[in-house]
Design an enzyme around this catalytic site. Structure first.
Site, short mmCIF file in Angstrom:
data_model
loop_
_atom_site.label_atom_id
_atom_site.label_comp_id
_atom_site.label_asym_id
_atom_site.label_seq_id
_atom_site.Cartn_x
_atom_site.Cartn_y
_atom_site.Cartn_z
N GLU A 255 0.81 -1.22 0.00
CA GLU A 255 0.00 0.00 0.00
C GLU A 255 0.85 1.28 0.00
OE1 GLU A 255 -3.29 0.43 -0.28
OE2 GLU A 255 -3.50 -1.73 -0.58
N ASP B 273 12.61 5.60 3.78
CA ASP B 273 14.03 5.64 3.41
C ASP B 273 14.46 7.10 3.32
OD1 ASP B 273 14.62 2.69 2.72
OD2 ASP B 273 12.78 3.09 1.64
N HIS C 228 3.66 1.74 -1.68
CA HIS C 228 3.98 1.99 -3.08
C HIS C 228 2.76 2.57 -3.82
CE1 HIS C 228 7.04 -1.35 -2.41
NE2 HIS C 228 7.79 -0.34 -2.82
N GLY D 58 9.19 7.40 -0.76
CA GLY D 58 8.66 7.40 0.59
C GLY D 58 9.70 7.84 1.61
#
Length: 282
Positions: free
Chosen positions: A35, A152, A37, A149
């Site tokens: 989800e 990272d 991604h 995201g």
């Protein structure tokens, strides 16, 4: 749904759109989509004329061969998830040879010191591999915007520095961490956890939330020592690192400054499965 496995084909397909000044959003992934991604894809769909998703497990960013071997490869189900979200998304799923053209080695990059902190200390060569593949993918897709995201967060900073130092015309967009119900940061590696491990891994976010609370009145060193002590009593988890760092330089916080933004970073092993997370401390 359009799927390419050759860079020549995806370049040729996108060329007319770029010539017509259409906006292209791009999400580079290593597959095993979740989800988190899909939330990046939704951001791209809302803000661009076209959206491209790459699915490529990049060998040069793995310093641990066993981790590369065990990394989930689920192209068929990934494509189905993308199709369900929006069948107009363009997928680029190249082979290693298509990306590296017979020379599967990474180039060396200078990220002004960002590469030597946290992940860089514990994963030698990792960010050279990241820079190599991201630069190559940007050159193939020529995106207007690219979405990453914040799980990272160091990688996000590295990619922004890569774009800046190479004068690339890509707007790098950082998106909030997408979390499971127990606040565990969504990751492709979560699929390798047992149900019990996945439930107990909620301790990672709880640790970060507690660190944020403590940082309001304690020094970075005091918060770090408390966190390290707490993990010594956890038999299921092995703490690789916990660091409080300056968001801009990623240097470890020695003394708090009102003019700087700080973030807590953590890496934990659960049964040899490595999970990372972070939280803003402002």
């Amino acid at each position: 749904m359009i799927i390419f496995d050759k860079q020549t084909e995806v370049k040729a397909y996108l060329k007319p759109f770029l010539q017509d000044k259409k906006t292209v959003g791009f999400i580079p992934t290593m597959g095993a989509l979740h989800e988190g991604h899909l939330s990046l894809m939704n951001e791209s769909l809302k803000n661009n004329d076209y959206t491209v998703v790459s699915i490529f497990v990049n060998p040069t960013q793995f310093n641990n061969p066993e981790d590369l071997k065990k990394y989930p490869r689920t192209l068929e189900s990934d494509v189905e998830k993308i199709k369900t979200l929006n069948p107009k998304i363009i997928v680029y799923a190249p082979t290693v040879d298509d990306i590296y053209e017979g020379k599967t080695v990474s180039k060396s990059f200078d990220y002004d010191g960002l590469e030597f902190q946290m992940e860089g200390k514990h994963r030698p060569g990792h960010f050279d591999g990241v820079g190599t593949v991201v630069k190559k993918l940007f050159e193939i897709v020529n995106p207007t915007n690219s979405y990453f995201g914040e799980k990272d967060f160091q990688q996000l900073a590295i990619v922004r520095k890569l774009v800046q130092k190479n004068n690339m015309s890509v707007n790098v967009v950082g998106c909030e961490i997408f979390r499971e119900a127990n606040k565990l940061a969504m990751s492709s590696r979560n699929e390798r956890l047992s149900a019990d491990e996945r439930a107990k891994a909620a301790i990672i976010y709880k640790t970060l939330a507690e660190a944020k609370k403590l940082f309001a009145t304690k020094t970075a060193n005091e918060v770090t020592k408390r966190t390290e002590k707490m993990f010594k009593n956890q038999s299921l988890f092995e703490l690789e690192y916990f660091e409080i760092a300056d968001e801009q330089t990623l240097l470890t916080c020695k003394r708090k400054s009102k003019n700087k933004k700080y973030r807590a970073f953590i890496a934990v092993f659960v049964n040899n499965i490595r999970l990372i997370d972070n939280i803003s401390l402002k």
